[in-house]
Design a protein around this motif. Structure first.
Motif, PDB file in Angstrom:
ATOM      1  N   THR A  23       0.120   1.684 -12.111  1.00  0.00           N
ATOM      2  CA  THR A  23       0.161   3.115 -11.887  1.00  0.00           C
ATOM      3  C   THR A  23      -0.163   3.594 -10.441  1.00  0.00           C
ATOM      4  OG1 THR A  23       0.192   3.573 -14.212  1.00  0.00           O
ATOM      5  CG2 THR A  23      -0.225   5.460 -12.623  1.00  0.00           C
ATOM      6  N   ALA A  24      -1.630   2.986 -10.111  1.00  0.00           N
ATOM      7  CA  ALA A  24      -2.097   3.395  -9.034  1.00  0.00           C
ATOM      8  C   ALA A  24      -1.443   2.836  -7.514  1.00  0.00           C
ATOM      9  CB  ALA A  24      -3.697   3.123  -8.931  1.00  0.00           C
ATOM     10  N   LEU A  25      -0.999   1.585  -7.686  1.00  0.00           N
ATOM     11  CA  LEU A  25      -0.437   0.846  -6.494  1.00  0.00           C
ATOM     12  C   LEU A  25       0.611   1.770  -5.632  1.00  0.00           C
ATOM     13  CD1 LEU A  25       0.321  -2.567  -7.635  1.00  0.00           C
ATOM     14  CD2 LEU A  25      -0.973  -1.904  -5.439  1.00  0.00           C
ATOM     15  N   PRO A  26       1.532   2.413  -6.105  1.00  0.00           N
ATOM     16  CA  PRO A  26       2.338   3.100  -5.079  1.00  0.00           C
ATOM     17  C   PRO A  26       1.584   4.129  -4.088  1.00  0.00           C
ATOM     18  CG  PRO A  26       3.269   2.936  -7.327  1.00  0.00           C
ATOM     19  CD  PRO A  26       1.853   2.738  -7.465  1.00  0.00           C
ATOM     20  N   ALA A  27       0.389   4.658  -4.743  1.00  0.00           N
ATOM     21  CA  ALA A  27      -0.235   5.624  -3.877  1.00  0.00           C
ATOM     22  C   ALA A  27      -1.055   4.947  -2.589  1.00  0.00           C
ATOM     23  CB  ALA A  27      -0.935   6.599  -4.607  1.00  0.00           C
ATOM     24  N   CYS A  28      -1.250   3.765  -2.566  1.00  0.00           N
ATOM     25  CA  CYS A  28      -1.767   3.027  -1.433  1.00  0.00           C
ATOM     26  C   CYS A  28      -1.466   3.245  -0.218  1.00  0.00           C
ATOM     27  CB  CYS A  28      -2.175   1.384  -1.975  1.00  0.00           C
ATOM     28  SG  CYS A  28      -3.499   0.774  -0.749  1.00  0.00           S
ATOM     29  N   ARG A  29      -2.435   3.549   0.843  1.00  0.00           N
ATOM     30  CA  ARG A  29      -2.360   3.630   2.249  1.00  0.00           C
ATOM     31  C   ARG A  29      -3.213   2.988   2.968  1.00  0.00           C
ATOM     32  NH1 ARG A  29       1.586   4.956  -0.311  1.00  0.00           N
ATOM     33  NH2 ARG A  29       2.863   6.964  -0.231  1.00  0.00           N
ATOM     34  N   GLY A  30      -3.627   1.914   2.323  1.00  0.00           N
ATOM     35  CA  GLY A  30      -4.743   0.981   3.101  1.00  0.00           C
ATOM     36  C   GLY A  30      -4.522   0.406   4.330  1.00  0.00           C
ATOM     37  N   CYS A  31      -3.223  -0.036   4.429  1.00  0.00           N
ATOM     38  CA  CYS A  31      -2.648  -0.640   5.816  1.00  0.00           C
ATOM     39  C   CYS A  31      -1.263   0.222   5.864  1.00  0.00           C
ATOM     40  CB  CYS A  31      -2.564  -1.977   5.622  1.00  0.00           C
ATOM     41  SG  CYS A  31      -1.073  -2.686   4.568  1.00  0.00           S
ATOM     42  N   ASP A  32      -0.521  -0.101   6.913  1.00  0.00           N
ATOM     43  CA  ASP A  32       0.723   0.462   7.239  1.00  0.00           C
ATOM     44  C   ASP A  32       1.927  -0.176   6.890  1.00  0.00           C
ATOM     45  OD1 ASP A  32       0.603  -2.197   8.698  1.00  0.00           O
ATOM     46  OD2 ASP A  32       1.461  -1.328  10.397  1.00  0.00           O
ATOM     47  N   LEU A  33       1.849  -1.349   6.014  1.00  0.00           N
ATOM     48  CA  LEU A  33       3.053  -2.058   5.513  1.00  0.00           C
ATOM     49  C   LEU A  33       4.008  -0.950   4.419  1.00  0.00           C
ATOM     50  CD1 LEU A  33       1.655  -5.525   4.855  1.00  0.00           C
ATOM     51  CD2 LEU A  33       3.088  -4.745   6.408  1.00  0.00           C
ATOM     52  N   TRP A  34       3.444   0.017   3.704  1.00  0.00           N
ATOM     53  CA  TRP A  34       4.115   0.726   2.978  1.00  0.00           C
ATOM     54  C   TRP A  34       5.039   1.635   3.669  1.00  0.00           C
ATOM     55  CZ3 TRP A  34       4.121   6.222   3.546  1.00  0.00           C
ATOM     56  CH2 TRP A  34       3.137   6.663   4.328  1.00  0.00           C
ATOM     57  N   GLU A  35       4.980   1.729   4.995  1.00  0.00           N
ATOM     58  CA  GLU A  35       5.885   2.836   5.724  1.00  0.00           C
ATOM     59  C   GLU A  35       7.270   2.285   5.605  1.00  0.00           C
ATOM     60  OE1 GLU A  35       3.985   3.412   9.410  1.00  0.00           O
ATOM     61  OE2 GLU A  35       2.231   4.305   8.588  1.00  0.00           O
ATOM     62  N   GLU A  36       7.280   0.763   5.895  1.00  0.00           N
ATOM     63  CA  GLU A  36       8.538   0.129   5.916  1.00  0.00           C
ATOM     64  C   GLU A  36       9.178  -0.304   4.793  1.00  0.00           C
ATOM     65  OE1 GLU A  36      10.518   0.335   8.713  1.00  0.00           O
ATOM     66  OE2 GLU A  36       9.309   1.406   9.722  1.00  0.00           O
ATOM     67  N   ALA A  37       8.420  -0.551   4.117  1.00  0.00           N
ATOM     68  CA  ALA A  37       8.705  -1.606   2.593  1.00  0.00           C
ATOM     69  C   ALA A  37       9.608  -0.584   1.873  1.00  0.00           C
ATOM     70  CB  ALA A  37       7.621  -2.349   1.827  1.00  0.00           C
ATOM     71  N   GLU A  38      10.563  -1.129   0.940  1.00  0.00           N
ATOM     72  CA  GLU A  38      11.056  -0.222  -0.031  1.00  0.00           C
ATOM     73  C   GLU A  38       9.974   0.390  -1.065  1.00  0.00           C
ATOM     74  OE1 GLU A  38      14.155   0.570  -0.524  1.00  0.00           O
ATOM     75  OE2 GLU A  38      15.044  -0.442   1.398  1.00  0.00           O
ATOM     76  N   GLN A  39       9.337  -0.610  -1.680  1.00  0.00           N
ATOM     77  CA  GLN A  39       8.117  -0.296  -2.620  1.00  0.00           C
ATOM     78  C   GLN A  39       7.194  -1.410  -2.781  1.00  0.00           C
ATOM     79  OE1 GLN A  39      10.371  -0.615  -6.498  1.00  0.00           O
ATOM     80  NE2 GLN A  39      11.680  -1.813  -5.497  1.00  0.00           N
ATOM     81  N   VAL A  40       6.198  -0.872  -3.392  1.00  0.00           N
ATOM     82  CA  VAL A  40       5.189  -2.051  -3.517  1.00  0.00           C
ATOM     83  C   VAL A  40       5.263  -2.749  -4.703  1.00  0.00           C
ATOM     84  CG1 VAL A  40       3.946  -0.518  -5.244  1.00  0.00           C
ATOM     85  CG2 VAL A  40       2.528  -2.172  -3.960  1.00  0.00           C
ATOM     86  N   VAL A  41       4.908  -4.154  -4.810  1.00  0.00           N
ATOM     87  CA  VAL A  41       5.280  -5.055  -5.790  1.00  0.00           C
ATOM     88  C   VAL A  41       3.927  -5.361  -6.521  1.00  0.00           C
ATOM     89  CG1 VAL A  41       6.366  -7.231  -6.556  1.00  0.00           C
ATOM     90  CG2 VAL A  41       7.371  -5.913  -4.667  1.00  0.00           C
ATOM     91  N   PRO A  42       3.873  -4.905  -7.833  1.00  0.00           N
ATOM     92  CA  PRO A  42       2.648  -5.348  -8.629  1.00  0.00           C
ATOM     93  C   PRO A  42       2.912  -6.851  -9.098  1.00  0.00           C
ATOM     94  CG  PRO A  42       4.077  -4.107 -10.062  1.00  0.00           C
ATOM     95  CD  PRO A  42       4.712  -4.156  -8.822  1.00  0.00           C
ATOM     96  N   GLY A  43       1.599  -7.171  -9.537  1.00  0.00           N
ATOM     97  CA  GLY A  43       1.650  -8.509 -10.288  1.00  0.00           C
ATOM     98  C   GLY A  43       2.457  -8.434 -11.610  1.00  0.00           C
TER      99      GLY A  43
END
Length: 204
Positions: free
Chosen positions: A21-41
């Motif tokens: 639930t928390a992963l999509p909000a992460c802004r710890g680095c810049d990779l979220w800007e270009e990626a389609e979405q975060v991928v959890p385990g």
């Protein structure tokens, strides 16, 4: 570029659903800007074996699921050959967003920088705390850098029993994507399966 790291976004309580639930909000680095979405385990919350890869690939980024592209299909085949049920293991990545460069319409994999690995580290640390695996299989150099430090060399120690800094047993091997690309596929697939069998034997 200096990243703030993921620590402030990683929940200190709750199980794997709280992480997802928390992963999509992460802004710890810049990779979220270009990626389609975060991928959890993905996998059982109390799996005895955890597999840690590098980062999502193009297919994983689009589907939002870990190890479902070409490397994931090879991993599934190798796990089966080694007598390990994919449904019994927890599979994740050291970095949770896809890093790539564009070539025309294609998105070509780009190895995460050290800063990305460090920034994303708190997510992996929390996964280890929740799952508490008896054994971690380290897939490739990026995962090794994240879990075993900068001096560890997968090529020198693949298939050997080692320990993570917290004392958790581990075995390092190559990333399945390197087998997919190999010009000596049959040989390298066999060696990869051998490493997974060595890992499984440590759990027996």
């Amino acid at each position: 570029m200096k990243f703030v790291g993921a620590q402030e976004w990683v929940p200190s309580r709750g199980g794997l659903p709280s992480l997802e639930t928390a992963l999509p909000a992460c802004r710890g680095c810049d990779l979220w800007e270009e990626a389609e979405q975060v991928v959890p385990g993905d996998g059982p919350a109390k799996a005895r074996m955890m597999l840690v890869g590098e980062q999502p690939g193009d297919v994983e980024d689009k589907e939002g699921r870990v190890f479902v592209g070409p490397a994931g299909r090879l991993l599934d085949k190798a796990l089966a050959e080694a007598g390990i049920a994919r449904d019994d293991v927890y599979v994740t990545n050291a970095v949770k967003h896809f890093r790539f460069e564009r070539r025309g319409k294609r998105r070509i994999h780009k190895t995460p920088a050290v800063s990305h690995i460090i920034a994303c580290g708190p997510w992996l640390t929390r996964e280890l705390q929740i799952v508490k695996p008896s054994l971690v299989v380290v897939l490739g150099s990026v995962a090794a850098r994240s879990l075993l430090g900068t001096t560890f060399r997968v090529t020198q120690h693949r298939g050997e029993p080692v320990e993570l800094p917290d004392g958790t047993a581990a075995v390092a091997t190559v990333h399945p994507s390197s087998v997919v690309r190999s010009e000596e596929y049959r040989r390298d697939f066999g060696l990869f399966v051998d490493d997974l069998r060595a890992a499984a034997a440590l759990l027996e």
